[in-house]
Design a protein around this motif. Structure first.
Motif, mmCIF file in Angstrom:
data_model
loop_
_atom_site.group_PDB
_atom_site.id
_atom_site.type_symbol
_atom_site.label_atom_id
_atom_site.label_comp_id
_atom_site.label_asym_id
_atom_site.label_seq_id
_atom_site.Cartn_x
_atom_site.Cartn_y
_atom_site.Cartn_z
ATOM 1 N N UNK A 1 12.744 8.871 -2.666
ATOM 2 C CA UNK A 1 13.442 8.699 -1.387
ATOM 3 C C UNK A 1 12.596 7.887 -0.410
ATOM 4 N N UNK A 2 11.307 8.164 -0.390
ATOM 5 C CA UNK A 2 10.406 7.432 0.511
ATOM 6 C C UNK A 2 10.333 5.955 0.127
ATOM 7 N N UNK A 3 10.219 5.701 -1.170
ATOM 8 C CA UNK A 3 10.088 4.309 -1.615
ATOM 9 C C UNK A 3 11.372 3.522 -1.358
ATOM 10 N N UNK B 1 -5.456 0.491 5.366
ATOM 11 C CA UNK B 1 -4.895 -0.849 5.178
ATOM 12 C C UNK B 1 -4.529 -1.465 6.524
ATOM 13 N N UNK B 2 -3.947 -0.665 7.408
ATOM 14 C CA UNK B 2 -3.566 -1.163 8.735
ATOM 15 C C UNK B 2 -4.811 -1.587 9.522
ATOM 16 N N UNK B 3 -5.888 -0.803 9.381
ATOM 17 C CA UNK B 3 -7.140 -1.156 10.070
ATOM 18 C C UNK B 3 -7.621 -2.532 9.592
ATOM 19 N N UNK B 4 -7.622 -2.717 8.274
ATOM 20 C CA UNK B 4 -8.037 -4.009 7.716
ATOM 21 C C UNK B 4 -7.147 -5.130 8.226
ATOM 22 N N UNK C 1 0.844 -1.206 0.000
ATOM 23 C CA UNK C 1 0.000 0.000 0.000
ATOM 24 C C UNK C 1 0.877 1.253 0.000
ATOM 25 N N UNK C 2 1.990 1.193 0.754
ATOM 26 C CA UNK C 2 2.912 2.338 0.800
ATOM 27 C C UNK C 2 3.485 2.627 -0.574
ATOM 28 N N UNK C 3 3.865 1.552 -1.267
ATOM 29 C CA UNK C 3 4.490 1.738 -2.578
ATOM 30 C C UNK C 3 3.499 2.360 -3.559
ATOM 31 N N UNK C 4 2.245 1.938 -3.483
ATOM 32 C CA UNK C 4 1.243 2.461 -4.416
ATOM 33 C C UNK C 4 0.868 3.907 -4.079
ATOM 34 N N UNK C 5 0.715 4.168 -2.785
ATOM 35 C CA UNK C 5 0.195 5.491 -2.393
ATOM 36 C C UNK C 5 1.278 6.463 -1.936
ATOM 37 N N UNK C 6 2.535 6.107 -2.092
ATOM 38 C CA UNK C 6 3.656 6.923 -1.615
ATOM 39 C C UNK C 6 3.472 7.266 -0.135
ATOM 40 N N UNK D 1 1.416 14.172 -3.939
ATOM 41 C CA UNK D 1 0.465 13.497 -4.835
ATOM 42 C C UNK D 1 0.314 12.055 -4.356
ATOM 43 N N UNK D 2 -0.854 11.500 -4.175
ATOM 44 C CA UNK D 2 -2.138 12.184 -4.281
ATOM 45 C C UNK D 2 -2.501 12.836 -2.946
ATOM 46 N N UNK D 3 -2.978 14.043 -2.979
ATOM 47 C CA UNK D 3 -3.312 14.723 -1.725
ATOM 48 C C UNK D 3 -4.817 14.854 -1.540
#
Lengths: 221, 532
Positions: B283-285, A45-48, A31-36, B364-366
């Protein structure tokens, strides 16, 4: 009771720890990778993940499983067993949450989530995990041959009805984290968390009564 | 008895059904002075609301001809029920909708046309003047161009500096120290930027209008602006010849005033926020991938060994968490909390006010996430939240009076402007003398020179350079545009996170800001000479 808690934790560590940790971590990382690392997506996602984790931790005392035999034969009162179960399950949650904590902290820092909002999210996760744990625990004891389907149905009904009915929304864990992170008025949602914990404790008490009844029936035979 | 009971229940029910609900909320709004909007400038929008619950909020939606929302703002209801909201009259702005909303929906709505009464020229505020005097003022630049002289009550003078953006001059009858502190601050900032104030029926002493502004009776100038003090009553003065020298207006477009619109577009100069956002995401990824690999490694390595799996996972988690928390300041700097902000400011030293404009690029996305909180460290701290509604971000004001106002809120991009007065700048160290010895990168743009650039060298020495300093490339166009419109002014320019002037996004660290101080010729000469 401490012996029971340690026994539960030992069993979890040997049989289910890797599965729980890896599944949770992989889900959150995906989820992190998809949503940055978007906190809203990550929190949902954590709740689920915690709802499912709570359910699997509670719903493992079917008639076909050895854990049921160990639980019923443990030399402790049914109330102590129920309390011990809750404590050991919360320790499991703490461990899984620790494993996921760096990711959640990174998300909170990167997006500037307020510490109070982060703390409120943690409370919501504990409440929903505890609720599904108690539901699964009671369900597997009361309906030993059903794979927990009646309990799962009731838990799903709770999540669905609170998602669609405005009056029940404060008790929905997904709505709770949404409201917290979107900075909406949170008093109703804290009441919802409290109500969820109260109902779950009542279900845990029912599970404790069920343990006594099962034991009496077994001794009667 | 039974009939009586039934009647006592039925009668109130019947009355409740027949009677209309108690007083509905009332909404009134006016855009611009006297209903006239000046295009390409900030214009005041006054909203008055009565009879609404305190929990209701006011929504201001700016729309194009096609009904597309190009900006949304919201205000909590103030105690007096009156809100002053500066509105940027952009090219595509067709109308402004004012809505009173509660949890139950829209309670009242008004739509004001932004194009039916526009006036692209000098606007003069006339406070306490007769219609005859206003007509005379409107004729002072005829036959070349008309003026708009708008009658304004003293209580209706703006309390937000942005609302003076379209005002060229003001003629105010001295009725004493009746202006509120916010109105005084806004008026002073406007004069300091080049506004012309004519005070007639002027009184002596501290209880006068000029006294309340802390301007002496003999003051004829203030910052870049000018003050005319006349003891005579001009309320009924109908002679054009009398007003022409008092207002001393040049043709519209040639007036060298420093106004809020001078700074409004500067924050959008140069830079590539998308590139910065891409780097932040990468950087985050990378951090996520490193953590995932470490956790997976711990789970695999600890396999089969009793207890060591849990220990390895816990150790990795604890170390990662410690690294994330310890690296927070570095993360804040590198990621800018997922946002890119560019800010420019014009400092008007004499009034102690600052015209500031900031452009914030959201992560993004915000959408659907109230993430943005802007804090101007001036040292006033204002925190707001921008949420989103219907695909266009909404700028939610923390106060009934807008401090920062959105120039646009399209998509993830948020451009904000403000005129921050003396109170906001209390304790500031920006004004001139310490400026020259400050440790920040500084340049000087000389008035009237073909090659205007000077830079500060070590030892507070100034050196003329052939081209634009590299560290000002992004703002150079804005700065030179600013100079072109005001040929008599020189500018001191600085860049860096000055201690009293900066911008932080979402509670993050102070970010770089480009500031400039306009200096009138008399001041600029010695400064430039001293450096040679």
């Amino acid at each position: 009771m401490l012996a029971f808690v340690m026994e539960e934790l030992r069993e979890w560590r040997e049989r289910r720890m890797r599965k729980s940790v890896v599944a949770t971590v992989l889900l959150l990382a995906a989820v992190s990778a998809v949503s940055v690392l978007q906190p809203l997506a990550l929190a949902l996602a954590a709740t689920g993940a915690f709802i499912v984790l709570g359910w699997t931790e509670g719903n493992r005392y079917q008639s076909s499983l050895s854990s049921r035999r160990i639980l019923l034969s443990f030399p402790l009162s049914s109330r102590a067993i129920a309390a011990g179960k809750a404590i050991s399950a919360l320790a499991v949650l703490a461990f899984v949450a620790l494993a996921a904590a760096p990711l959640l902290a990174l998300s909170a820092i990167a997006w500037g989530v307020r510490p109070s909002a982060a703390a409120a999210c943690v409370l919501s996760w504990i409440a929903c995990y505890y609720a599904t744990l108690c539901a699964g625990f009671a369900s597997s004891l009361v309906f030993p041959g059903s794979d927990g389907l009646p309990g799962a149905f009731i838990a799903a009904l709770w999540l669905a009805s609170s998602a669609f009915l405005k009056q029940l929304a404060p008790s929905n864990p997904f709505a709770q984290v949404l409201a917290i992170l979107k900075d909406e008025s949170g008093r109703g949602y804290f009441l919802g968390m409290g109500a969820t914990v109260l109902v779950a404790t009542a279900v845990l008490a029912a599970a404790s009564i069920a343990i006594s009844a099962i034991r009496r029936r077994q001794h009667g035979r | 008895m039974r009939e009586r009971t039934l009647l006592s229940i039925a009668l109130p029910l019947l009355l409740a059904l027949l009677c209309p609900p108690a007083s509905a909320a009332r909404l009134e709004a006016t855009l611009g002075f006297g209903g006239y909007a000046v295009p390409g400038r900030w214009n005041p929008l006054w909203i008055r609301c009565d009879g609404a619950a305190a929990s209701a909020k006011l929504l201001v939606v700016r729309e194009t001809a096609g009904g597309r929302a190009i900006g949304r703002e919201s205000f909590g209801l103030p105690a007096g029920g009156r809100v002053e909201c500066p509105v940027w009259a952009a090219d595509g702005l067709e109308s402004v909708s004012v809505r009173l909303a509660s949890a139950d929906g829209i309670l009242a709505e008004l739509r004001l046309s932004a194009t039916s009464r526009i006036f692209p020229g000098h606007l003069v505020l006339a406070c306490g003047l007769s219609a005859r005097a206003r007509l005379a003022i409107a004729s002072v630049l005829l036959p070349s161009e008309p003026l708009q002289a708008v009658a304004v009550a003293e209580g209706d003078l703006p309390s937000n500096g942005l609302d003076y953006d379209g005002v060229s001059a003001a003629a105010i009858g001295d009725s004493g120290a009746g202006l509120s502190p916010a109105q005084r601050e806004a008026l002073l900032a406007w004069i300091a930027g080049g506004g012309r104030l004519v005070v007639f029926s002027a009184r002596p002493g501290k209880d006068s209008l000029l006294g309340s502004l802390s301007l002496g009776e003999s003051a004829s100038s203030y910052g870049l602006g000018s003050i005319v003090r006349i003891t005579r009553d001009l309320a009924a003065e109908g002679g054009v010849a009398a007003w022409r020298p008092l207002l001393a207006l040049e043709p519209y477009g040639r007036a060298p005033r420093i106004s809020a619109s001078s700074v409004a577009t500067g924050s959008r100069a140069g830079g590539n926020p998308d590139e910065a956002a891409r780097k932040a995401r990468l950087a985050l990824l990378v951090a996520v991938a490193a953590w995932l690999a470490a956790t997976a490694g711990a789970a695999v390595l600890g396999r089969g060994r009793r207890g060591s799996g849990a220990l390895a996972i816990a150790t990795v988690a604890a170390i990662s968490l410690a690294l994330v928390l310890a690296g927070r300041p570095a993360l804040d700097r590198a990621l800018m909390r997922g946002a890119t902000a560019r800010a420019v400011a014009i400092v008007l030293p004499e009034s102690g006010s600052v015209l500031v404009s900031a452009s914030v690029k959201g992560p993004v996305p915000s959408e659907a996430f109230a993430w943005t909180a802007i804090r101007a460290r001036l040292p006033l701290a204002v925190a707001y939240a921008a949420g989103s509604e219907g695909g266009s971000a909404e700028w939610a004001h923390g106060l009934p009076r807008a401090a920062f106002s959105p120039l646009s809120t399209g998509g993830d991009d948020l451009a904000l402007s403000a005129v921050l007065g003396r109170r906001a700048m209390a304790g500031s160290t920006m004004p001139a003398p310490p400026l020259i010895d400050s440790p920040y990168a500084m340049a000087f743009i000389e008035a009237g020179a073909a090659n205007p650039w000077w830079i500060k060298m070590p030892g507070a020495r100034w050196e003329k350079i052939a081209e634009t300093p590299s560290w000002l490339q992004e703002e150079a166009r804005w700065l030179l545009g600013l100079r072109e419109g005001r040929p008599g002014l020189s500018f001191v320019v600085g860049k860096g996170d000055a201690p009293s002037l900066g911008l932080s996004v979402a509670g993050g660290p102070l970010q770089e800001l480009c500031w400039t101080v306009p200096l009138a010729g008399a001041l600029a000469g010695p400064l430039a000479e001293g450096g040679r």
